[in-house]
Write an enzyme that holds these catalytic residues in place. Structure first.
Site, short mmCIF file in Angstrom:
data_model
loop_
_atom_site.label_atom_id
_atom_site.label_comp_id
_atom_site.label_asym_id
_atom_site.label_seq_id
_atom_site.Cartn_x
_atom_site.Cartn_y
_atom_site.Cartn_z
N ASN A 192 8.56 17.06 33.14
CA ASN A 192 8.32 16.26 34.87
C ASN A 192 7.35 14.89 35.04
O ASN A 192 6.67 15.72 35.23
CB ASN A 192 9.19 17.02 35.70
CG ASN A 192 10.09 15.75 36.80
OD1 ASN A 192 10.10 16.74 37.91
ND2 ASN A 192 10.07 14.96 36.29
N CYS A 201 8.99 16.64 46.26
CA CYS A 201 9.34 17.55 44.71
C CYS A 201 8.30 18.21 44.80
O CYS A 201 6.88 18.21 44.84
CB CYS A 201 8.55 15.79 43.98
SG CYS A 201 8.46 16.24 41.81
N HIS A 251 20.62 17.93 47.66
CA HIS A 251 21.09 18.88 46.53
C HIS A 251 22.80 19.32 46.20
O HIS A 251 22.82 19.63 47.26
CB HIS A 251 20.56 20.36 45.72
CG HIS A 251 18.87 19.74 45.67
ND1 HIS A 251 18.68 19.58 44.74
CD2 HIS A 251 18.04 19.60 46.20
CE1 HIS A 251 17.15 19.87 44.34
NE2 HIS A 251 16.80 19.36 45.57
N ASN A 280 20.88 14.21 44.24
CA ASN A 280 20.35 15.50 43.51
C ASN A 280 21.77 16.29 42.93
O ASN A 280 22.10 17.50 42.94
CB ASN A 280 19.47 16.08 43.17
CG ASN A 280 17.72 15.19 43.60
OD1 ASN A 280 17.89 14.07 43.02
ND2 ASN A 280 17.46 15.39 44.97
N GLU A 322 18.29 13.88 38.34
CA GLU A 322 18.04 13.51 40.09
C GLU A 322 18.11 11.98 40.15
O GLU A 322 18.41 10.72 39.33
CB GLU A 322 16.40 13.84 39.18
CG GLU A 322 15.95 14.82 39.14
CD GLU A 322 13.74 14.81 39.67
OE1 GLU A 322 14.62 13.79 40.51
OE2 GLU A 322 13.70 15.64 38.65
N ARG A 323 17.97 12.04 42.05
CA ARG A 323 18.66 10.52 42.51
C ARG A 323 17.24 9.42 42.38
O ARG A 323 16.31 10.71 42.04
CB ARG A 323 18.59 10.71 44.10
CG ARG A 323 18.15 9.95 44.93
CD ARG A 323 18.98 10.81 46.36
NE ARG A 323 17.55 11.18 46.68
CZ ARG A 323 16.78 11.25 47.45
NH1 ARG A 323 17.50 10.72 48.78
NH2 ARG A 323 15.70 12.20 48.28
N CYS A 335 12.78 19.34 37.39
CA CYS A 335 12.69 19.37 38.33
C CYS A 335 12.57 20.22 39.93
O CYS A 335 14.06 21.54 40.03
CB CYS A 335 14.07 18.77 39.10
SG CYS A 335 14.75 18.05 40.23
N GLY A 336 11.47 20.24 40.37
CA GLY A 336 11.01 21.26 41.27
C GLY A 336 11.67 21.83 42.34
O GLY A 336 12.90 23.08 42.56
N THR A 337 11.73 20.50 43.30
CA THR A 337 12.67 20.98 44.22
C THR A 337 14.56 21.75 43.46
O THR A 337 15.72 21.98 44.35
CB THR A 337 12.98 19.79 44.99
OG1 THR A 337 13.39 18.61 43.96
CG2 THR A 337 11.99 19.53 46.07
N GLY A 338 14.96 20.92 42.38
CA GLY A 338 16.66 20.89 42.22
C GLY A 338 16.42 23.06 41.74
O GLY A 338 16.92 23.40 41.94
#
Length: 293
Positions: A14, A76, A169, A200, A218-219, A227-230
């Site tokens: 990323n 993020c 998400h 996302n 990702e949005r 994607c970390g939050t993903g």
């Protein structure tokens, strides 16, 4: 401002443009952000990260995140790991643990002795109104402790877990990650009318009880290598469904992170690195941009 100093960094593939807004105060337009992030006309990145002075006394820094389409977003996780490496590298701090102000609160970042970064990602929110997600006239069903919601996508129905990691998400389970229609369905889910602020879209495959594979559309950025939050959203979803245990390794196309969740705060551990440092002439930046969004 003519010459803009930047670092190009990546966490699990990323990639980010990281800017010091403390020593060089910055105001970037959406057109300038799109130009910087464009991989043909600019530097190229999934997102742009901006380091600023905090607005609250309990924070060391403020951290702003802009997607490649020019829009500002809330959180993020991969960028947070790059953030702490950056502020150390440029001498803005020597503290191994820092508190960082983000759009919806405060996160704590720890640079570990082995060079990896632990990010306290906060607690996930499962109330659809917090995402926000419109549940009007649809019925959910449960799997373990998780709630799944139906989405109609051009004549077919998929079931997703909906949650907020400070950003929205929607996570679905797939049998084979490489065969998942991420580009097609991800775009439909991101722009689905039930998500007022877009979303996302995560596609996860269970490998074993301590590992999942993940792809995320990702949005505002399309599919990214990580994607970390993903990763946090997928891990939490799998744990709630009773499919995996904490800690769990989330393997993405660009690398992997470890997610720890015991029902409260989520912790993410992973690496981050500087790819190169550079300087770009902002006089070349367009006042407006018709670059692809």
């Amino acid at each position: 401002m003519q010459k803009l100093q930047f670092a190009k960094m990546q966490g699990a593939g990323n990639d980010f443009i990281v800017l010091d807004g403390i020593r060089q105060p910055l105001t970037l337009t959406p057109a300038q952000i799109r130009w910087l992030a464009d991989r043909h006309f600019g530097i190229g990145a999934d997102q742009i990260l901006l380091v600023e002075h905090p607005s609250r006394a309990d924070a060391d820094f403020k951290y702003r995140i802009f997607n490649a389409d020019g829009g500002e977003v809330e959180h993020c996780g991969n960028g947070a790991r790059c953030f702490v490496k950056f502020v150390h590298a440029v001498g803005l701090t020597h503290k191994r643990q820092i508190n960082v102000e983000v759009q919806k609160g405060l996160i704590r970042l720890t640079l570990q002795e082995n060079g990896e970064v632990c990010v306290e990602m906060g607690a996930p929110l499962f109330d659809p109104a917090c995402v926000p997600f419109d549940t009007a006239q649809i019925d959910s069903h449960t799997e373990g402790n998780d709630t799944l919601w139906p989405l109609e996508l051009g004549g077919k129905r998929v079931w997703v877990s909906v949650l907020s990691m400070g950003n929205p998400h929607a996570v679905q389970q797939v049998d084979e990650i490489e065969m998942a229609p991420v580009s097609h369905d991800g775009a439909l889910i991101e722009a689905h009318s039930r998500f007022a602020q877009r979303v996302n879209a995560g596609f996860m495959q269970i490998v074993r009880r301590d590992m999942i594979k993940l792809r995320v559309y990702e949005r505002g950025a399309g599919e990214t290598l990580a994607c970390g939050t993903g990763a946090c959203a997928a891990a939490v979803t799998a744990i709630r469904r009773g499919l995996v245990d904490s800690p769990v390794t989330v393997s993405m196309r660009g690398g992997q992170v470890t997610i720890l969740w015991e029902g409260a705060e989520i912790y993410m551990v992973g690496s981050a690195m500087t790819v190169f440092n550079g300087e770009i002439d902002m006089l070349d930046a367009p006042a407006s941009s018709n670059l692809p969004v």
